[in-house]
Design an enzyme around this catalytic site. Structure first.
Site, PDB file in Angstrom:
ATOM      1  CE1 TYR A   1      -5.235  -1.667   4.426  1.00 43.22           C
ATOM      2  CE2 TYR A   1      -3.923   0.319   4.117  1.00 43.22           C
ATOM      3  CZ  TYR A   1      -4.576  -0.784   3.593  1.00 43.22           C
ATOM      4  OH  TYR A   1      -4.556  -1.013   2.241  1.00 43.22           O
TER       5      TYR A   1
ATOM      6  CB  SER B   1      -0.861  -0.001   1.268  1.00 41.14           C
ATOM      7  OG  SER B   1      -1.499   1.252   1.464  1.00 41.14           O
TER       8      SER B   1
END
Ligand code: NAP
Length: 247
Positions: free
Chosen positions: A152, A139
């Protein structure tokens, strides 16, 4: 016709392939010639249909990575040579209020399950020899801090680190381990962001490409990393972000 970008004769397993980025990668791998198993907590019927429509071969298997060891038996009795670790979740709250459950749930699926599923994949590959590929879905938050997504961010920084660690250990043993870091892609994962007009505009203003990415924008990079053309690529994290990190 086989060539450096062909996956003919290869067998792939993609986690979280019923929707979004995982679905696009599963279809892309099949289009390149691989037979694809779609592994998720829901049946991947739509993805298997899309693969069939593209002239490929796909199947679906149920596995819930909320149990991080659930992938342990996924590779028993079958020879899989491509693993795409795509399944992932996100939880949003201010760091000051963030709960232990939102921490553990995200770390279990995004990081712990990714590691132990890859370990289960690698064991038979290393035992039998030959070539295999792992692609982890990282990510922008493998590099940046983000806002209101502490577990996350921690998980995706971890994915970047594990990608390099596993590449270091297995590069000379026939396994390519790399990652793709998607930018802002229009999927279920980003529904909340796209639904917030101020955040949506702020994000769009910073993307040089001037638009949200589509899941299909990620597929080519993931497929490439599994092909013979990428055989000397190890421990790389390929940003596919419309230019976000260049800014
Ligand atoms: P998505 O549409 O929400 O897809 C996530 C996939 O993971 C779904 O198939 C989901 O299944 C599956 N999954 C979640 N928890 C699972 C579990 N416990 N067991 C098995 N499967 C599980 O979101 P996406 O954007 O395509 O996300 C795919 C990956 O890309 C994730 O790792 C995400 O972090 C990463 N990513 C996304 C973006 C973005 O902008 N969208 C950016 C960077 C990275 P269900 O359908 O059953 O929930």
């Amino acid at each position: 016709m086989a060539g450096p970008f062909s996956l003919e004769g290869r067998h792939a397993l993609v986690t979280g392939a019923n929707t979004g980025i995982g679905q696009a990668i599963a279809v892309g791998l099949a289009e390149a010639g691989a037979k694809v198993i779609c592994a998720g907590r829901r049946a991947s019927d739509e993805t298997v249909d899309l693969i069939s429509q593209a002239g490929g071969t796909g199947s679906s298997v149920l596995v819930d990575f909320a149990d991080p060891m659930a992938g342990n038996s996924l590779f028993d009795g079958q020879q899989i040579d491509i693993l795409v670790n795509n399944a992932g979740i996100i939880r949003r709250d201010d760091a000051v209020d963030f709960s232990e459950a939102d921490w553990d749930d995200v770390i279990d699926v995004n990081l712990k399950a990714l590691f132990f599923t890859t370990q289960a994949f690698a064991k038979p590959v290393l035992a039998r020899g030959g070539h295999a590929s792992v692609v982890n879905i990282a990510s922008l938050l493998s590099f940046q801090g983000g806002i209101r997504v502490p577990s996350y961010t921690a998980s995706k920084h971890g994915v970047a680190g594990l990608t390099k660690l596993m590449a270091n250990e297995w590069a000379a043993k026939g396994i390519n381990v790399n990652a793709v870091a998607p930018g802002y892609i229009a999927t279920n994962n980003t529904e909340a962001l796209r639904g917030d007009p101020a955040r949506n505009q702020a994000i769009l203003d910073r993307i040089p490409a001037g638009r949200w990415g589509e899941a299909s924008d990620i597929a080519g990079a993931a497929v490439y990393l599994c092909t013979p053309a990428a055989r000397y690529v190890h421990g790389a994290i390929l940003n596919v972000d419309g230019g976000w990190l260049a800014r």
